[in-house]
Design a protein around this motif. Structure first.
Motif, PDB file in Angstrom:
ATOM      1  N   LEU A  74     -18.571  27.104 -41.118  1.00 55.69           N
ATOM      2  CA  LEU A  74     -18.947  25.740 -41.506  1.00 55.69           C
ATOM      3  C   LEU A  74     -17.832  24.752 -41.166  1.00 55.69           C
ATOM      4  N   ILE A  75     -16.593  25.199 -41.323  1.00 52.96           N
ATOM      5  CA  ILE A  75     -15.458  24.342 -40.979  1.00 52.96           C
ATOM      6  C   ILE A  75     -15.452  24.048 -39.488  1.00 52.96           C
ATOM      7  N   GLU A  76     -15.701  25.076 -38.677  1.00 52.19           N
ATOM      8  CA  GLU A  76     -15.774  24.883 -37.223  1.00 52.19           C
ATOM      9  C   GLU A  76     -16.877  23.894 -36.868  1.00 52.19           C
ATOM     10  N   LEU A  77     -18.031  24.057 -37.472  1.00 55.06           N
ATOM     11  CA  LEU A  77     -19.162  23.172 -37.188  1.00 55.06           C
ATOM     12  C   LEU A  77     -18.865  21.735 -37.605  1.00 55.06           C
ATOM     13  N   SER A  78     -18.265  21.566 -38.776  1.00 59.66           N
ATOM     14  CA  SER A  78     -17.960  20.208 -39.255  1.00 59.66           C
ATOM     15  C   SER A  78     -16.973  19.505 -38.326  1.00 59.66           C
ATOM     16  N   GLY A  79     -15.993  20.258 -37.832  1.00 58.56           N
ATOM     17  CA  GLY A  79     -15.023  19.679 -36.903  1.00 58.56           C
ATOM     18  C   GLY A  79     -15.677  19.211 -35.621  1.00 58.56           C
ATOM     19  N   LEU A  80     -16.645  19.972 -35.143  1.00 57.14           N
ATOM     20  CA  LEU A  80     -17.353  19.604 -33.908  1.00 57.14           C
ATOM     21  C   LEU A  80     -18.229  18.378 -34.120  1.00 57.14           C
ATOM     22  N   TYR A  81     -18.891  18.300 -35.263  1.00 56.59           N
ATOM     23  CA  TYR A  81     -19.703  17.109 -35.567  1.00 56.59           C
ATOM     24  C   TYR A  81     -18.812  15.865 -35.697  1.00 56.59           C
ATOM     25  N   SER A  82     -17.629  16.038 -36.253  1.00 58.31           N
ATOM     26  CA  SER A  82     -16.692  14.918 -36.366  1.00 58.31           C
ATOM     27  C   SER A  82     -16.262  14.423 -34.983  1.00 58.31           C
ATOM     28  N   GLN A  83     -16.020  15.371 -34.077  1.00 50.77           N
ATOM     29  CA  GLN A  83     -15.664  15.000 -32.707  1.00 50.77           C
ATOM     30  C   GLN A  83     -16.797  14.240 -32.030  1.00 50.77           C
ATOM     31  N   LEU A  84     -18.033  14.688 -32.261  1.00 55.27           N
ATOM     32  CA  LEU A  84     -19.183  13.991 -31.686  1.00 55.27           C
ATOM     33  C   LEU A  84     -19.280  12.570 -32.203  1.00 55.27           C
ATOM     34  N   PHE A  85     -19.018  12.383 -33.503  1.00 54.81           N
ATOM     35  CA  PHE A  85     -19.041  11.024 -34.066  1.00 54.81           C
ATOM     36  C   PHE A  85     -18.017  10.136 -33.375  1.00 54.81           C
ATOM     37  N   GLU A  86     -16.806  10.654 -33.209  1.00 55.62           N
ATOM     38  CA  GLU A  86     -15.749   9.862 -32.581  1.00 55.62           C
ATOM     39  C   GLU A  86     -16.098   9.485 -31.142  1.00 55.62           C
ATOM     40  N   THR A  88     -19.358   9.434 -29.725  1.00 58.75           N
ATOM     41  CA  THR A  88     -20.645   8.754 -29.522  1.00 58.75           C
ATOM     42  C   THR A  88     -20.893   7.601 -30.488  1.00 58.75           C
ATOM     43  N   GLY A  89     -20.190   7.607 -31.622  1.00 62.55           N
ATOM     44  CA  GLY A  89     -20.434   6.580 -32.626  1.00 62.55           C
ATOM     45  C   GLY A  89     -21.653   6.855 -33.481  1.00 62.55           C
ATOM     46  N   ASN A  90     -22.306   7.985 -33.278  1.00 63.04           N
ATOM     47  CA  ASN A  90     -23.508   8.319 -34.045  1.00 63.04           C
ATOM     48  C   ASN A  90     -23.128   8.702 -35.472  1.00 63.04           C
ATOM     49  N   ILE A  91     -23.461   7.830 -36.418  1.00 64.82           N
ATOM     50  CA  ILE A  91     -23.044   8.011 -37.806  1.00 64.82           C
ATOM     51  C   ILE A  91     -23.638   9.269 -38.423  1.00 64.82           C
ATOM     52  N   ARG A  92     -24.785   9.723 -37.906  1.00 68.23           N
ATOM     53  CA  ARG A  92     -25.411  10.933 -38.461  1.00 68.23           C
ATOM     54  C   ARG A  92     -24.512  12.155 -38.299  1.00 68.23           C
ATOM     55  N   ASN A  93     -23.735  12.175 -37.228  1.00 67.57           N
ATOM     56  CA  ASN A  93     -22.813  13.296 -37.020  1.00 67.57           C
ATOM     57  C   ASN A  93     -21.723  13.329 -38.088  1.00 67.57           C
ATOM     58  N   LEU A  94     -21.272  12.154 -38.504  1.00 65.45           N
ATOM     59  CA  LEU A  94     -20.251  12.074 -39.546  1.00 65.45           C
ATOM     60  C   LEU A  94     -20.801  12.583 -40.872  1.00 65.45           C
ATOM     61  N   ALA A  97     -21.123  16.351 -40.801  1.00 71.48           N
ATOM     62  CA  ALA A  97     -19.816  16.977 -41.027  1.00 71.48           C
ATOM     63  C   ALA A  97     -19.477  16.962 -42.514  1.00 71.48           C
ATOM     64  N   GLU A  98     -19.755  15.849 -43.192  1.00 66.11           N
ATOM     65  CA  GLU A  98     -19.487  15.749 -44.633  1.00 66.11           C
ATOM     66  C   GLU A  98     -20.281  16.793 -45.408  1.00 66.11           C
ATOM     67  N   GLU A  99     -21.565  16.917 -45.088  1.00 64.24           N
ATOM     68  CA  GLU A  99     -22.429  17.872 -45.796  1.00 64.24           C
ATOM     69  C   GLU A  99     -21.907  19.297 -45.661  1.00 64.24           C
ATOM     70  N   LEU A 100     -21.475  19.661 -44.469  1.00 66.63           N
ATOM     71  CA  LEU A 100     -20.957  21.010 -44.231  1.00 66.63           C
ATOM     72  C   LEU A 100     -19.656  21.250 -44.995  1.00 66.63           C
ATOM     73  N   LEU A 101     -18.786  20.246 -45.018  1.00 67.88           N
ATOM     74  CA  LEU A 101     -17.503  20.377 -45.713  1.00 67.88           C
ATOM     75  C   LEU A 101     -17.686  20.496 -47.223  1.00 67.88           C
ATOM     76  N   LEU A 102     -18.621  19.719 -47.776  1.00 64.73           N
ATOM     77  CA  LEU A 102     -18.870  19.790 -49.215  1.00 64.73           C
ATOM     78  C   LEU A 102     -19.446  21.161 -49.597  1.00 64.73           C
ATOM     79  N   ASP A 103     -20.315  21.685 -48.732  1.00 70.09           N
ATOM     80  CA  ASP A 103     -20.867  23.028 -48.960  1.00 70.09           C
ATOM     81  C   ASP A 103     -19.735  24.052 -48.957  1.00 70.09           C
ATOM     82  N   CYS A 104     -18.868  23.919 -47.967  1.00 70.78           N
ATOM     83  CA  CYS A 104     -17.740  24.840 -47.827  1.00 70.78           C
ATOM     84  C   CYS A 104     -16.807  24.749 -49.033  1.00 70.78           C
TER      85      CYS A 104
END
Length: 436
Positions: A74-86, A88-94, A97-104
């Motif tokens: 989940l940490i790996e996935l959240s990091g990748l979604y954060s990179q995508l946000f940076e 593309t600017g797509n807020i859904r990716n951010l 990433a938050e949802e995955l981190l909170l689960d973790c």
């Protein structure tokens, strides 16, 4: 009193002369931005880095699907979604990433400092600074890698206006050979108004980054030192470092925005700036792009185009939930729109609750100023913004508020600072300053 008035009049005359020599009318503006320099970076192309991130996402998602008890995935996935946000600017990716981190974090009962720091970083991007601070305090209490936590605590305390706490962290972590310390000390010097020393510190940090060979550090320092040079009036240096950023990272949107701003603010070349912004829009759609378009349209006296750009801005906000990320921009827009001042007032107060900095209180004072409540604006400015920050936009607002209350003197005027900040403030405020 007469002496003060004469001094102020002389200062204004000198300033008016300065503005007339730097006005839009002539061709005296130094050309800094050349199409041949940036053209190759604005060609529509596939972004290989985004493709690689998507492949990595698929890889880790497959691994997690096979072993859902493995929280590190989940940490790996959240990091990748954060990179995508940076990228593309797509807020859904951010938010993903938050949802995955909170689960973790829930799975480990909040006992991992690194996860708390990752959540805090995510919340900083969302401008949820108080929640970021809470997670950093938890990370510090857990104890793992306290130095990394302290660095982020400095960042968040600066955002929240907890300047004494931020300064204390700097004092406790002095190390002039440490990149992270130097860039934060530079930020502190910029905050206290010592931009020259801030630049020297950034240049020292740049040498460390270059010696390390770390590509990420080099890209970060090149783009950020370009900003510092621009704020210091070293436009050509700023341009060269934005180009250096692009050479290191061909898809760096931040550097392209910086070059577009130089073309617009320094050269008043709307065509050149628009070409770059239009390309950015195909790669990285965020609401503030439309605000820049609106600003350029206003400068060109094309108010129909400005209205269309603002409509796009609000449409983008409505289509995506951005939380409090655009509060500042919304207050400035609503405060200056007849009939929308109460809306501005509500958001300004919310922003003060979120981060009680001089810049947030300025939004409140500026709203009251635009409502014609000059005395209330002056009271807020006197207590919270005057002599509390060197932010150019706040200084500009202070100047108008003081003038409206017949309190503007040669001693409290910020004219000299505003003169040196014209590039940062932009052409529209430059025009307004002429009538000050």
């Amino acid at each position: 009193m007469r002496k003060n008035k004469l001094q102020l009049i002389m200062m204004l005359l000198v300033y008016t002369l300065f503005l007339s020599c730097n006005s839009k009318s002539g061709n005296e503006k130094e050309i800094v931005v050349y199409k041949s320099d940036y053209q190759k970076y604005i060609q529509i192309k596939e972004n290989e880095e985004i493709e690689n991130i998507n492949k990595e996402l698929h890889f880790w998602q497959e691994k997690y699907n096979l072993a859902p008890n493995q929280y590190p995935y989940l940490i790996e996935l959240s990091g990748l979604y954060s990179q995508l946000f940076e990228m593309t600017g797509n807020i859904r990716n951010l938010y993903q990433a938050e949802e995955l981190l909170l689960d973790c974090n829930a799975r480990v009962n909040g006992d991992h400092s690194g996860i708390h720091r990752s959540i805090a970083k995510n919340y900083i991007s969302q401008h949820r600074f108080r929640e970021a601070l809470t997670h950093l305090e938890k990370a510090y209490a857990v104890g793992e890698n306290k130095k990394a936590t302290q660095k982020m605590l400095f960042d968040v305390n600066m955002e929240l206006g907890n300047y004494e706490a931020a300064e204390k962290i700097l004092d406790e972590n002095k190390n002039f050979n440490d990149f992270d310390y130097l860039i934060r000390l530079a930020k502190w010097n910029d905050y206290v108004g010592d931009l020259d020393n801030a630049i020297r510190l950034m240049e020292k940090a740049m040498k460390i980054a270059e010696k390390s060979g770390n590509q990420g550090l080099k890209v970060w320092i090149y783009s950020n030192i370009a900003d510092f040079y621009g704020h210091n009036g070293r436009i050509r240096d700023a341009y060269q470092y934005y180009l250096k950023t692009l050479k290191a990272d061909n898809n760096n949107i931040y550097a392209l925005k910086g070059i577009a701003w130089i073309a617009y603010s320094h050269e008043h070349d709307i065509e050149k700036a628009s070409e770059i912004i239009n390309y950015i829009e195909t790669q990285h759609t965020v609401p503030d792009l439309y605000l820049l378009k609106a600003d350029m349209s206003e400068f060109s006296d094309n108010f129909t185009k400005k209205k269309l750009a603002l409509n796009e801005y609000f449409y983008t906000l409505d289509k995506n939930y951005y939380g409090d990320m655009y509060n500042k921009y919304n207050v400035l827009l609503y405060a200056e729109t007849p009939g929308k001042e109460l809306k501005a007032l509500k958001i300004a107060k919310r922003e003060i609750d979120n981060r009680p900095t001089p810049e947030s209180y300025d939004l409140l004072a500026w709203t009251y100023y635009n409502m014609g409540e000059f005395k209330k604006a002056y009271e807020i400015a006197t207590e919270y913004t005057i002599n509390k920050t060197h932010e150019p936009l706040v200084l500009y607002h202070n100047e108008l508020i003081l003038k409206a209350n017949n309190k503007l003197t040669s001693e409290n005027s910020n004219i000299s600072d505003l003169v040196t900040s014209i590039f940062e403030l932009g052409p529209n405020i430059e025009k307004k300053l002429k009538t000050l």
